[in-house]
Design an enzyme around this catalytic site. Sequence first.
Site, PDB file in Angstrom:
ATOM      1  N   GLY A  45       0.848  -1.185   0.000  1.00 20.52           N
ATOM      2  CA  GLY A  45       0.000   0.000   0.000  1.00 20.52           C
ATOM      3  C   GLY A  45       0.882   1.232   0.000  1.00 20.52           C
ATOM      4  CD  GLN A  46       5.114   1.947   2.491  1.00 21.58           C
ATOM      5  OE1 GLN A  46       5.780   1.273   1.713  1.00 21.58           O
ATOM      6  NE2 GLN A  46       5.660   2.643   3.463  1.00 21.58           N
ATOM      7  CG  HIS A  47      -1.271   3.673  -2.510  1.00 20.87           C
ATOM      8  ND1 HIS A  47      -0.636   2.498  -2.864  1.00 20.87           N
ATOM      9  CD2 HIS A  47      -2.581   3.366  -2.428  1.00 20.87           C
ATOM     10  CE1 HIS A  47      -1.530   1.544  -3.009  1.00 20.87           C
ATOM     11  NE2 HIS A  47      -2.721   2.038  -2.744  1.00 20.87           N
ATOM     12  CB  ALA A  48      -3.995   8.549   0.015  1.00 21.93           C
ATOM     13  N   GLY A  93      -2.982   4.525   3.391  1.00 23.66           N
ATOM     14  CA  GLY A  93      -3.105   3.176   3.937  1.00 23.66           C
ATOM     15  C   GLY A  93      -1.837   2.365   3.758  1.00 23.66           C
TER      16      GLY A  93
END
Length: 129
Positions: A45-48, A93
């Site tokens: 993830g590590q993005h919005a 997230g």
Amino acid sequence: MSIVEHRVLGDHRGQLIAIEGARDIPFEIKRIFYIYGAQPNTLRGQHAHHKTRQYLIAVSGSCNVTLDDGKQRITYSLHQPDIGLLQEPLVWGTMHDFSHDCVLVVLASEHYEENDYIRNYAHFQEMFK
Ligand code: TYD
């Protein structure tokens, strides 16, 4: 952002859970993807997203999901197939602490579109200033 508990339709043959778009979760489902074989020390993830709403279920095994709405960061444990987590747009997230048998299913409100991703955390934070 909230954990939803689903009704389990079980009998002597085993368990069944049904999730209907716009009924059991608050959007129509346009896409499904799933993550499996993730190493325990992997961060995913590590993005919005600008627009996409997502709903995450660990249908097997477990993982943790940290959601950050720009104000607070909360870590949720997904460890049973009858609970799911809603991730709204403009929420950063990160999925982590995958068990070796984790299968994380994600239901998404939009088709895959790279332009919908916010992948830079500094840019994400800028949006709240
Ligand atoms: P990535 O966004 O890195 O996965 P995650 O954020 O869940 O860890 O996606 C990995 C690759 O898969 C990347 O090349 C984009 C592609 N992808 C699709 O083609 N369609 C999709 O629906 C998703 C989620 C990813």
